[in-house]
Design a protein around this motif. Structure first.
Motif, mmCIF file in Angstrom:
data_model
loop_
_atom_site.group_PDB
_atom_site.id
_atom_site.type_symbol
_atom_site.label_atom_id
_atom_site.label_comp_id
_atom_site.label_asym_id
_atom_site.label_seq_id
_atom_site.Cartn_x
_atom_site.Cartn_y
_atom_site.Cartn_z
ATOM 1 N N SER A 66 0.819 -1.218 0.000
ATOM 2 C CA SER A 66 0.000 0.000 0.000
ATOM 3 C C SER A 66 0.851 1.265 0.000
ATOM 4 O O SER A 66 0.415 2.306 -0.482
ATOM 5 N N GLU A 67 2.078 1.192 0.520
ATOM 6 C CA GLU A 67 2.954 2.361 0.553
ATOM 7 C C GLU A 67 3.848 2.449 -0.679
ATOM 8 O O GLU A 67 4.797 3.237 -0.711
ATOM 9 N N ARG A 68 3.520 1.656 -1.690
ATOM 10 C CA ARG A 68 4.300 1.601 -2.939
ATOM 11 C C ARG A 68 5.729 1.153 -2.695
ATOM 12 O O ARG A 68 6.635 1.457 -3.473
ATOM 13 N N ARG A 69 5.941 0.416 -1.620
ATOM 14 C CA ARG A 69 7.235 -0.190 -1.363
ATOM 15 C C ARG A 69 7.154 -1.673 -1.668
ATOM 16 O O ARG A 69 6.087 -2.290 -1.560
ATOM 17 N N ILE A 70 8.273 -2.264 -2.029
ATOM 18 C CA ILE A 70 8.308 -3.673 -2.415
ATOM 19 C C ILE A 70 8.075 -4.548 -1.190
ATOM 20 O O ILE A 70 8.794 -4.448 -0.190
ATOM 21 N N ILE A 71 7.041 -5.402 -1.278
ATOM 22 C CA ILE A 71 6.764 -6.321 -0.168
ATOM 23 C C ILE A 71 7.160 -7.747 -0.510
ATOM 24 O O ILE A 71 7.282 -8.587 0.374
ATOM 25 N N ASP A 72 7.363 -8.022 -1.804
ATOM 26 C CA ASP A 72 7.790 -9.358 -2.191
ATOM 27 C C ASP A 72 8.446 -9.295 -3.566
ATOM 28 O O ASP A 72 8.128 -8.418 -4.381
ATOM 29 N N ILE A 73 9.380 -10.191 -3.816
ATOM 30 C CA ILE A 73 10.027 -10.335 -5.119
ATOM 31 C C ILE A 73 9.851 -11.783 -5.541
ATOM 32 O O ILE A 73 10.227 -12.701 -4.805
ATOM 33 N N VAL A 74 9.249 -11.995 -6.715
ATOM 34 C CA VAL A 74 8.879 -13.342 -7.133
ATOM 35 C C VAL A 74 9.406 -13.635 -8.536
ATOM 36 O O VAL A 74 9.653 -12.722 -9.328
#
Length: 841
Positions: A66-74
């Motif tokens: 929601s904060e436009r920060r990366i929460i996961d890399i897949v």
């Protein structure tokens, strides 16, 4: 965020997204290397550019919170169905191991996700149009595609992608014969269906075909293959619309494609060019990753792949295909042989200025608005290629029957060598298949004939006809393969097919009048691309002067063994001379050549190459030239080179394109070093005076401003490139720039700063608990932030994410015990995540 609709029942809802990842083979056939492509700037070539924009991002795609920060890399490849062109995978293996290994790992991971079925499927080897190929070529294309897949993925492929989904019954029968269980087509390629076991057929159209199920195609031979038909509406919106601009709308569109009243399993599958996800649509890989995440996390449907779905829900209906059809030509397969009206969205043409013409120029009018463009050139090109295929086939059979029982079986087996070319593999090949043990000359002869056939297949690559003009880079590329095939035929038998081939080409004309007909284009762009062994030897000689030593592997296709080498310098003259053994890895042809290269300053080079005859002859020539050199007798040297090397005299213009650039940049670097020294002197002498003028609001002269600005930027870049980063020195330089209001070179600084941060993060990954290193990177970010650099931090984010997965949970647990080290680590690591735009796990 998409809301879970109340009517959604995910039990019977399955989604499969297929990506067809492919680039035309671009290698110069004489070098098997891609030469620099200016239109791909700032990258070396289009393979490199598309890798940066698409293939790499999909291997490590970001999901934002929601904060436009990366929460996961897949790794997107592990969650979708995909195929990679074999020639593209070969390039990736040699030029980007990280992406290559990520693709292979994705297939291994997907087998854990999809009930033992891998997400990768195979592809026709070099993307020719199967209905337009003869039976032998179809078989070889399938076999080579299967061999390549097994070599890379370590398993038999379940499915195979057909180039442009171009299909006929013979192709499907050959797929089934060689163990392929399914393929993927467009709905308009189905002609009629019936329930398995029933007699009555029902005609279908793309609108009436139920594409939510697989179908069984029973072939004339009795063999069978399953066919999936993708959803064309969504596929079109993905490829050509704006559906991928937002992950939520992509998700919603997929879910809304399910029928609301269906009580049986229903598959929504889409198939597009894989380059859609990042190259055609920037950051579309993230929309794909987000959609897959949303669908799975909210249980909106089951993500699947074709192999898994086929096992769970075998076909209950049979289909008969519409033969000689494809997904990108409404006229069947006419796009690859006639002026049917189907055209590209753009035309990338070879011209004197290497201009890439935009879509507006190719949808009805030429770049010069002279007259509408046409593709009447397609038929002469197809006729030329078809004629040459037949001529080369006759020659191949006749020549190879001397050594092998079945020449075409041998061509099929040659795929193993193309995929994995080693001395051991070639030796095993001849031991296994030859009627008798051939001598070295016979081995070379056979390998030339097999390479001739490889190029005969490559000259059928579909891209040569797909775009808008006869002078297109893809079309010139297949002419190069034809030229190489004819050259090999001439080497082996003396037969010259080129005059007749050119006569066919002359019947086709470019839409740009100044480029002429196909014969003109062949002469201007194909003949000039030929590199014989003599030009290779001259390149070797020149590069030895530039590098200061002979390099025994300047070209991947050749082995070079230097037998003798001498280099000398007097004044502005540099001379290199020697002789070496040059051996082709593809044909085993050996040539021992003597070479000479003379650098007369700036961009002035001359040299020569000739066959090495004897040590006495070589020493006599060397003594003659060396005597002139020691006397600085330049005219005498040039005369000696001309006399001893006859017509094999070369200059800088004979180098390969990459070689020319390397030489020119080497010369340029010498000039830049001289200029940089002069600028450095001016900077340190006049910096106080110029900054005083600026502080007094007195305009300073550009003649002093620029050297100072340039020097400060170079010193800042040098600081960033040092192995040990000195924050105080960087701070001082930035203070000096601010004092004098000197502008930072943001373009260069962005590149060097990103490389430095990546290097520091790699060090942190090796010793992740070293807080001082994390603090150093944070300080560097703090200093550079005011410069508003546009750094490519993709690799840095990947490294940060890996470190976080390994360390964050443990450190946060330790922090709860009031451990000062852990508290500081989490604080600093979280700050680093803010700079990188990644959430600390």
């Amino acid at each position: 965020m998409i809301q879970d609709p109340g009517w959604v029942n995910s039990i019977n809802r399955y989604i499969c997204i297929h990506g067809h990842f492919y680039q035309p083979p671009r290698e110069n056939p004489w070098l098997e290397e891609i030469e620099i492509e200016e239109s791909a700037f700032p990258f070396h070539d289009w393979n490199e550019r598309v890798t940066n924009e698409c293939y790499a991002p999909n291997a490590a795609s970001r999901i934002l919170g929601s904060e436009r920060r990366i929460i996961d890399i897949v790794n997107n490849y592990s969650r979708i169905s995909f195929n990679f062109g074999p020639t593209l995978l070969s390039w990736l293996k040699n030029h980007n191991q990280e992406v290559y290994q990520a693709i292979l790992q994705a297939d291994r991971d997907s087998q854990q996700i999809f009930s033992g079925h891998g997400s990768a499927i195979a592809q026709i080897y070099n993307h020719l149009i199967m209905p337009l190929a003869n039976s032998r070529d179809k078989k070889t294309e399938i076999l080579w595609g299967v061999k390549d897949f097994i070599y890379r993925f370590g398993r038999m492929p379940e499915g195979m992608w057909l180039s442009e989904t171009a299909v006929d019954n013979e192709t499907l029968d050959l797929l089934a014969l060689h163990g392929i269980r399914f393929t993927i087509l467009a709905p308009h390629q189905a002609r009629r269906i019936r329930k398995i076991g029933e007699e009555t057929w029902s005609d279908v159209t793309k609108e009436t075909l139920d594409i939510g199920r697989p179908y069984l195609c029973i072939l004339p031979s009795g063999r069978t293959i399953a066919i999936f038909f993708y959803e064309p509406g969504i596929a079109g919106e993905v490829a050509f619309g704006n559906l991928l601009e937002n992950g939520d709308q992509f998700t919603r569109r997929l879910i809304e494609a399910f029928p609301r009243d269906s009580h049986r399993p229903h598959l929504v599958s889409i198939a597009t060019d894989g380059e859609t996800y990042g190259h055609h649509h920037r950051f579309a890989d993230m929309a794909l990753a987000y959609a897959l995440h949303e669908i799975e996390s909210k249980n909106l449907a089951k993500i699947t792949i074709y192999g898994e779905y086929l096992e769970r829900f075998p076909p209950v209906y049979e289909v008969a295909i519409a033969e000689n059809t494809s997904w990108s030509c409404s006229h069947g397969v006419k796009r690859w042989e006639d002026d049917c009206g189907c055209r590209a969205l753009y035309a990338c043409l070879i011209s004197d200025t290497s201009v890439c013409y935009p879509a507006s120029f190719t949808s009805g009018s030429s770049p010069y608005n002279l007259k509408p463009w046409n593709q009447k050139w397609r038929r002469p090109l197809r006729d030329a290629i078809s004629w040459l295929i037949n001529e080369l086939a006759v020659l191949f059979e006749r020549e190879m029957e001397v050594f092998f029982h079945d020449p075409w079986q041998i061509r099929d087996a040659y795929g193993d060598i193309i995929i994995h070319r080693t001395h051991e593999e070639i030796s095993r090949f001849f031991t296994s298949y030859a009627k008798r043990t051939p001598n070295p000359e016979e081995i070379t002869r056979c390998l030339k004939l097999l390479e001739m056939q490889k190029n005969a297949l490559f000259m059928q690559t579909s891209c040569g006809w797909f775009f808008d003009d006869l002078a297109g880079i893809e079309t010139v590329q297949i002419m190069m393969y034809a030229c190489r095939a004819m050259q090999l035929a001439r080497d082996v038998t003396g037969m010259n097919f080129e005059p007749e081939f050119i006569r066919y080409l002359e019947k086709g004309f470019s839409n740009l009048a100044h480029l002429g007909n196909g014969g003109d284009i062949y002469t201007k762009y194909v003949k000039t691309a030929i590199f014989d062994i003599n030009r290779l030897a001259f390149q070797y000689a020149i590069m030895s002067l530039i590098e200061g030593r002979p390099d025994e592997s300047p070209m991947s296709l050749y082995e070079i063994c230097c037998k003798s080498y001498e280099q000398a310098e007097t004044g502005s003259l540099k001379l290199a001379m020697g002789h070496a053994l040059f051996r082709s890895k593809s044909t085993f042809k050996e040539s021992t050549l003597m070479f000479i290269a003379l650098h007369m300053g700036d961009h002035n080079f001359v040299g020569g190459v000739r066959t090495y005859s004897s040590e006495d002859d070589f020493e006599e020539i060397k003594e003659d030239i060396w005597n002139a050199f020691t006397k600085s007798d330049l005219p005498g040297m040039i005369l000696s080179i001309d006399r001893h090397f006859d017509v094999h005299s070369y200059s800088l213009w004979h180098l390969f394109p990459d070689g020319k650039r390397k030489v020119m940049y080497s010369i340029l670097n010498e000039a830049l070093e001289s200029a940089q020294y002069a600028y450095h002197q001016l900077c340190h002498r006049h910096f106080p005076f110029v900054t005083a003028m600026k502080e007094l609001n007195i305009p300073s002269p550009i003649a002093l401003d620029f050297p100072i600005q340039y020097t400060l930027n170079r010193e800042l870049i040098a600081c960033l490139d040092e192995e040990i980063i000195h924050i105080e020195r960087i701070q001082r330089i930035l203070d000096d720039m601010n004092r004098g209001n000197f502008l930072p070179d943001t373009k260069l600084l962005s590149v060097h700063a990103a490389h430095t941060i990546a290097r520091l993060l790699n060090g942190i990954e090796k010793e992740p608990d070293q807080i001082e290193d994390i603090i150093l990177v944070n300080k560097l970010f703090s200093l550079l932030s005011p410069l508003s650099l546009s750094m490519d931090l993709w690799a840095c984010q990947n490294t940060y994410f890996r470190i976080g997965q390994h360390m964050c949970h443990t450190m946060k647990q330790t922090m709860e015990t009031d451990d000062d080290h852990a508290q500081t680590w989490v604080r600093e690591y979280s700050l680093l995540g803010e700079y990188l735009g990644v959430r600390c796990h």
